[in-house]
Design an enzyme around this catalytic site. Structure first.
Site, PDB file in Angstrom:
ATOM      1  N   ASP A 169      37.469  62.317  49.579  1.00 16.23           N
ATOM      2  CA  ASP A 169      36.551  62.844  50.827  1.00 16.23           C
ATOM      3  C   ASP A 169      36.531  64.111  51.137  1.00 16.23           C
ATOM      4  OD1 ASP A 169      35.060  62.186  52.988  1.00 16.23           O
ATOM      5  OD2 ASP A 169      36.553  61.605  54.189  1.00 16.23           O
ATOM      6  N   ASP A 367      28.055  65.959  51.838  1.00 15.68           N
ATOM      7  CA  ASP A 367      29.318  64.960  51.959  1.00 15.68           C
ATOM      8  C   ASP A 367      29.565  63.827  50.927  1.00 15.68           C
ATOM      9  OD1 ASP A 367      31.581  63.753  53.449  1.00 15.68           O
ATOM     10  OD2 ASP A 367      29.953  62.214  54.206  1.00 15.68           O
TER      11      ASP A 367
END
Length: 487
Positions: A169, A367
Site C-alpha cells: 500500500d 495510489d
C-alpha cells in the site's frame, strides 16, 4: 504554372507521408484506439472457471530475482489470484470491488483533511481497546481502508522466516502483521505469526525514534504499543517491534520496525498484514533508505505475477513526471498533473483544479490501493462529456454503481474509442490503453468508463489506470516514471 503547382503539392504530400518526425507525431498521438471486446469478456469468465487460476502452483514456483547487485525485488500477485472470490458472477465481483474502493477513497480524504486542518490526537475523542488487560487509548483517525487492497506479496517475517501474504500500500506507512497470542484476529490465509519462535524479534522501547514517529502510541513497562485505526472502523493494536523481513529465503533486511498486532479487526482480505510503501518515516522504503521503488500491477483478473522492486533504475523510455510532496502529510506521492486530453483535445479545466496548494489541499496522488481514478467533479464532467462525443456510435446503457457512462458492447468484436491521456507540468504525456479506462463490469458485454467524480479536493490516479504499467517512484530525483508493458 499549373504543372509546377501540381508538382509542389505532390512533393509536400509525399514529405508528410515519409518524414520520420511527422509520421511519429501522427502514430504516437492517435485520436482513437481499439478495444478487443471478446478478449475482455473472456477474462471475466475465466475468473469463475475451475481451471482459470492455479494460484498455489504459480506462487510456489515463483523465484525472487535481483535486477542489479544493489537492487532486490519480490513477486506481486493480484488479490484474485491469491484469494479467489466468493462472488457468484462478475457483476457481483465488480460491485464488491467498487464498494471497497469507495470506502478507501473516503478514508484517504479524511486522513488528508485531518492533516490539513492540523488535527492531532489531543483534539479527538479517544477510543479504548483492550490489549492483554491493558488499555491503549488513541483517537479514531482515518487512514487507508485495507478492504480495497488488491495486490499482495509474499514475504518472510522473523528468523527462521515465516512466509505470509502482505498487502502492499502506497497510501500508508506503518508496517504490521497479526501476532500470537491473538486476543482478536481476523481470518488470514497463513498461520498467525508467533514471535516466540523468532530469534530476531525485539520490542522497541518508548524513547526510540521509531516509537515516537507513530501517530498513536502508548507505553507499557517501557515497551512501545502502537495503534492504527481506519475510517471504516478497522484497526490493529499491539507491540511495536523490530523484525527481520526476508525476500525469497535469501535477501533479508534486519531491524525493520513493524507492528505485531494482537488485536485486529476489519476487512483485511485474508492477508497477514500490510507493507507500507508511503513516504513517511516508518514506511518500508524509508526504513531501508531506498533511493527508488517500482511496481507493475498486472491485470486484477489474471493469475500472472509481476514484481515490486527496490533501488532499481527507471526503465529507458519511461514517461516521467515531477513527484511533489505535501508539507502537511508526507505519506502520499503527488504527481504534477496539469491536464487531460480526450481524442487529442485538451480539456477546458482550470489550472487550480489539479494543483496542490500551499495549505496542503488538492493535488493528485498516485495510489496502488485505490482502484478507480477519481477527479474533481468539474474535471470529470469535462472528461466524460468529451468521451461521450467520441462514442456516439456506440450503444449506451444504464450506469453501474459509481459509473455513469456505460455501453452495451455485447454484439461488438472491436470498437474504436477516443484516446485518453494525462499531461504533466514538464510537457510529457501518458496515453492510456483503452482497456485501462473502458472496462467490463459483467460478463454480458457491459463496459463502463472507469473514472469517477469526487466532491473532495483530492484527485487520485488509481490502479485500474496503472495496470500493465511499471510505476517507478524515483525518490532521489523526485520523479515518477510510467513505463508501459514493463511487467
Amino acid at each position: 504554372m499549373a504543372n509546377l503547382s501540381y508538382i509542389l503539392c505532390f512533393f509536400f504530400f509525399t514529405l508528410c507521408l515519409t518524414s520520420p518526425v511527422l509520421s511519429r507525431v501522427i502514430s504516437e498521438n492517435p485520436r482513437t484506439t481499439s478495444l478487443d471486446i471478446p478478449s475482455s469478456i473472456h477474462k471475466t469468465l475465466t475468473v469463475f472457471s475451475p481451471l482459470g487460476f492455479q494460484a498455489e502452483k504459480s506462487v510456489e514456483s515463483q523465484k525472487w530475482e535481483f535486477s542489479s547487485p544493489s537492487a532486490f525485488s519480490l513477486p506481486l500477485h493480484s488479490r484474485l489470484a491469491v484469494r479467489g472470490t466468493s462472488e457468484r458472477d462478475y457483476k457481483s465481483l465488480t460491485l464488491a470491488r467498487l464498494e471497497r474502493d469507495s470506502a478507501r477513497v473516503q478514508s484517504l480524504q479524511t486522513r488528508l483533511d485531518l492533516a490539513v486542518n492540523g488535527i492531532t490526537k489531543a483534539d479527538l475523542k479517544p477510543m479504548e481497546m483492550e490489549l492483554e488487560d491493558e488499555k491503549l487509548e488513541g483517537p479514531i483517525i482515518s487512514g487507508t481502508s485495507q478492504g480495497s487492497g488488491e495486490y499482495f506479496s509474499r514475504v518472510g517475517i522473523g528468523h527462521p522466516a515465516s512466509e505470509v501474504y502482505m498487502v502492499l500500500d502506497t497510501g500508508s506507512d506503518v508496517n504490521w502483521l497479526q501476532c500470537a497470542p491473538c486476543a482478536d484476529c481476523y481470518q488470514q490465509a497463513d498461520p498467525i505469526f508467533d514471535p516466540v519462535k523468532s530469534s530476531t524479534y525485539s520490542p522497541l522501547s518508548c524513547d526510540t525514534k521509531q516509537c515516537q514517529s507513530l501517530d498513536v502510541s502508548e507505553c507499557r513497562n517501557n515497551t512501545c504499543l502502537y495503534e492504527v485505526s481506519y475510517g471504516d472502523g478497522s484497526y490493529t493494536v499491539g507491540d511495536f517491534v523490530t523484525e527481520s523481513v526476508t525476500f525469497g529465503g535469501s535477501a533479508a533486511v534486519d531491524n525493520v520496525a513493524i507492528g505485531c498486532g494482537h488485536s485486529n479487526e476489519g476487512l483485511f482480505v485474508g492477508a497477514a498484514g500490510l507493507i507500507g510503501l508511503g513516504g513517511g518515516a516508518l514506511s518500508f522504503p524509508s526504513q531501508i533508505k531506498a533511493s527508488s521503488f517500482s511496481y507493475c500491477l498486472v491485470d486484477r483478473d489474471s493469475d500472472s505475477t509481476s514484481t515490486l522492486e527496490f533501488d532499481s533504475a527507471t526503465p529507458p523510455g519511461a514517461v516521467t513526471a515531477p513527484l511533489i510532496r505535501n508539507s502537511k502529510l508526507d505519506t502520499f506521492y503527488y504527481v504534477d498533473l496539469t491536464g487531460l486530453s480526450v481524442a487529442g483535445n485538451m480539456l477546458p479545466i482550470s489550472t487550480s483544479a489539479l494543483k496542490l496548494d500551499d495549505n496542503g489541499d488538492g493535488g493528485v496522488i498516485v495510489d496502488s490501493g485505490t482502484a478507480v481514478t477519481r477527479l474533481q467533479t468539474d474535471v470529470y464532467n469535462s472528461l466524460r462529456d468529451e468521451f461521450v462525443k467520441g462514442t456516439r456510435h456506440l450503444p449506451s446503457t444504464n450506469g453501474v454503481a459509481l459509473f455513469d457512462t456505460c455501453f452495451d458492447l455485447s454484439k461488438k468484436k472491436s470498437v474504436d474509442v477516443p484516446t485518453v491521456s494525462f499531461h504533466f507540468s514538464n510537457g510529457k504525456e501518458l496515453a492510456l490503453p483503452a482497456k485501462n479506462y473502458l472496462i467490463p463490469v459483467d460478463s454480458s458485454g457491459t463496459f463502463c468508463l472507469a473514472f469517477a467524480p469526487t466532491s473532495s479536493s483530492l484527485s487520485i490516479i488509481g490502479n485500474v489506470q496503472q495496470q500493465g504499467t511499471r510505476v517507478t517512484f524515483d525518490l532521489a530525483n523526485s520523479l515518477i516514471g510510467f513505463s508501459s508493458n514493463k511487467c
